[in-house]
Design a protein around this motif. Structure first.
Motif, PDB file in Angstrom:
ATOM      1  N   MET A   1      40.907  72.526  71.862  1.00 51.91           N
ATOM      2  CA  MET A   1      41.560  71.284  71.444  1.00 51.91           C
ATOM      3  C   MET A   1      42.956  71.596  70.903  1.00 51.91           C
ATOM      4  O   MET A   1      43.258  72.712  70.521  1.00 51.91           O
ATOM      5  N   ASP A   2      43.787  70.547  70.838  1.00 49.45           N
ATOM      6  CA  ASP A   2      45.206  70.754  70.559  1.00 49.45           C
ATOM      7  C   ASP A   2      45.625  70.126  69.232  1.00 49.45           C
ATOM      8  O   ASP A   2      45.443  68.935  69.020  1.00 49.45           O
ATOM      9  N   ASP A   3      46.164  70.976  68.361  1.00 48.06           N
ATOM     10  CA  ASP A   3      46.644  70.503  67.058  1.00 48.06           C
ATOM     11  C   ASP A   3      47.969  69.754  67.173  1.00 48.06           C
ATOM     12  O   ASP A   3      48.356  69.040  66.258  1.00 48.06           O
ATOM     13  N   SER A   4      48.671  69.933  68.280  1.00 46.88           N
ATOM     14  CA  SER A   4      49.999  69.328  68.409  1.00 46.88           C
ATOM     15  C   SER A   4      49.930  67.794  68.380  1.00 46.88           C
ATOM     16  O   SER A   4      50.860  67.144  67.926  1.00 46.88           O
ATOM     17  N   TYR A   5      48.809  67.215  68.857  1.00 42.64           N
ATOM     18  CA  TYR A   5      48.638  65.767  68.773  1.00 42.64           C
ATOM     19  C   TYR A   5      48.657  65.333  67.316  1.00 42.64           C
ATOM     20  O   TYR A   5      49.355  64.409  66.936  1.00 42.64           O
ATOM     21  N   VAL A   6      47.847  66.015  66.518  1.00 42.98           N
ATOM     22  CA  VAL A   6      47.734  65.695  65.094  1.00 42.98           C
ATOM     23  C   VAL A   6      49.091  65.905  64.415  1.00 42.98           C
ATOM     24  O   VAL A   6      49.560  65.051  63.657  1.00 42.98           O
ATOM     25  N   ASP A   7      49.740  67.038  64.725  1.00 43.69           N
ATOM     26  CA  ASP A   7      51.045  67.333  64.122  1.00 43.69           C
ATOM     27  C   ASP A   7      52.067  66.246  64.460  1.00 43.69           C
ATOM     28  O   ASP A   7      52.861  65.845  63.615  1.00 43.69           O
ATOM     29  N   ARG A 140      46.321  56.272  61.077  1.00 41.38           N
ATOM     30  CA  ARG A 140      44.863  56.461  61.148  1.00 41.38           C
ATOM     31  C   ARG A 140      44.318  55.911  62.470  1.00 41.38           C
ATOM     32  O   ARG A 140      43.485  56.545  63.103  1.00 41.38           O
ATOM     33  N   LYS A 141      44.830  54.756  62.881  1.00 35.98           N
ATOM     34  CA  LYS A 141      44.408  54.171  64.172  1.00 35.98           C
ATOM     35  C   LYS A 141      44.752  55.117  65.309  1.00 35.98           C
ATOM     36  O   LYS A 141      43.942  55.333  66.221  1.00 35.98           O
ATOM     37  N   ASP A 142      45.979  55.681  65.267  1.00 40.42           N
ATOM     38  CA  ASP A 142      46.403  56.628  66.311  1.00 40.42           C
ATOM     39  C   ASP A 142      45.457  57.823  66.359  1.00 40.42           C
ATOM     40  O   ASP A 142      45.034  58.257  67.438  1.00 40.42           O
ATOM     41  N   LEU A 143      45.130  58.360  65.187  1.00 39.75           N
ATOM     42  CA  LEU A 143      44.245  59.530  65.118  1.00 39.75           C
ATOM     43  C   LEU A 143      42.855  59.199  65.654  1.00 39.75           C
ATOM     44  O   LEU A 143      42.255  59.981  66.398  1.00 39.75           O
ATOM     45  N   GLU A 144      42.341  58.017  65.267  1.00 38.70           N
ATOM     46  CA  GLU A 144      41.005  57.629  65.727  1.00 38.70           C
ATOM     47  C   GLU A 144      40.966  57.436  67.237  1.00 38.70           C
ATOM     48  O   GLU A 144      39.985  57.788  67.896  1.00 38.70           O
ATOM     49  N   SER A 145      42.058  56.898  67.794  1.00 41.20           N
ATOM     50  CA  SER A 145      42.070  56.733  69.254  1.00 41.20           C
ATOM     51  C   SER A 145      42.196  58.094  69.955  1.00 41.20           C
ATOM     52  O   SER A 145      41.661  58.283  71.042  1.00 41.20           O
ATOM     53  N   LEU A 146      42.873  59.052  69.311  1.00 41.92           N
ATOM     54  CA  LEU A 146      42.927  60.416  69.867  1.00 41.92           C
ATOM     55  C   LEU A 146      41.520  61.019  69.917  1.00 41.92           C
ATOM     56  O   LEU A 146      41.146  61.683  70.876  1.00 41.92           O
TER      57      LEU A 146
END
Length: 189
Positions: A1-7, A140-146
């Protein structure tokens, strides 16, 4: 999995919250303390040949003394409309017009007026806090959809949400600190 999305989400959130804080700081600057300050009037909209223009674009603003502001229009014909804009604003000051410049004499604030301004500042601070929380909600919505799309695991989501909480707390604390400083400034006689 990729941390760059979260970053990416976290850094975007940081940037947006930082903008909210600077907007709140600018909002605070428009609340009058006992002193003259160009920030009180520079964003004031003036009707200039049918267009609303910020005062700072059509006039020079100087503060020769702590309680005096001098506004010198670049175009003398705009003097009347600048005067009208100041009278219509919530400054509560009537400008002195000598035909070439406007002079704003800032009287000492009464206790009642100070309390009014403190209420205004509290409202602006609350608006800032709400905006910061709205940015958090969007992140938070962005993270949940990820997570739903399978781009991040639920552990990464938890970690990211903790980070989000910390960032939110830091920015809200910054707004609270600005509020405290402005309140002290207002209540100082």
């Amino acid at each position: 999995m990729d941390d760059s999305y979260v970053d990416a989400v976290i850094s975007d959130t940081r940037e947006k919250m930082s903008k909210v804080v600077s907007h709140t700081r600018e909002d605070f600057a428009t609340v009058r303390t006992g002193r003259a300050s160009p920030s009180l009037v520079e964003k004031l909209k003036v009707d200039y040949y049918g267009t609303d223009v910020p005062l700072q674009q059509i006039a020079g603003i100087q503060v020769p003394e702590a309680r005096l502001m001098v506004i010198t229009p670049y175009d003398k014909s705009s003097l009347k409309s600048i005067e009208k804009a100041i009278q219509a604003s919530d400054l509560g000051i009537n400008p002195g017009n000598d035909g070439t410049v406007l002079r704003l004499a800032f009287p000492q604030l009464t206790e009642e007026r100070r309390k009014e301004f403190v209420k205004q500042v509290h409202a602006k601070a609350e608006d800032g806090r709400v905006s910061v929380r709205n940015v958090r909600r969007a992140a938070r919505k962005d993270l949940e959809s990820l997570e739903k799309d399978g781009d991040i695991t639920s552990d990464e989501l938890d970690r990211a949400e903790k980070e989000l909480e910390k960032i939110t707390h830091d920015f809200v604390a910054e707004i609270d600190k600005m509020l405290q400083n402005k309140e002290q400034e207002l209540l100082q006689v």
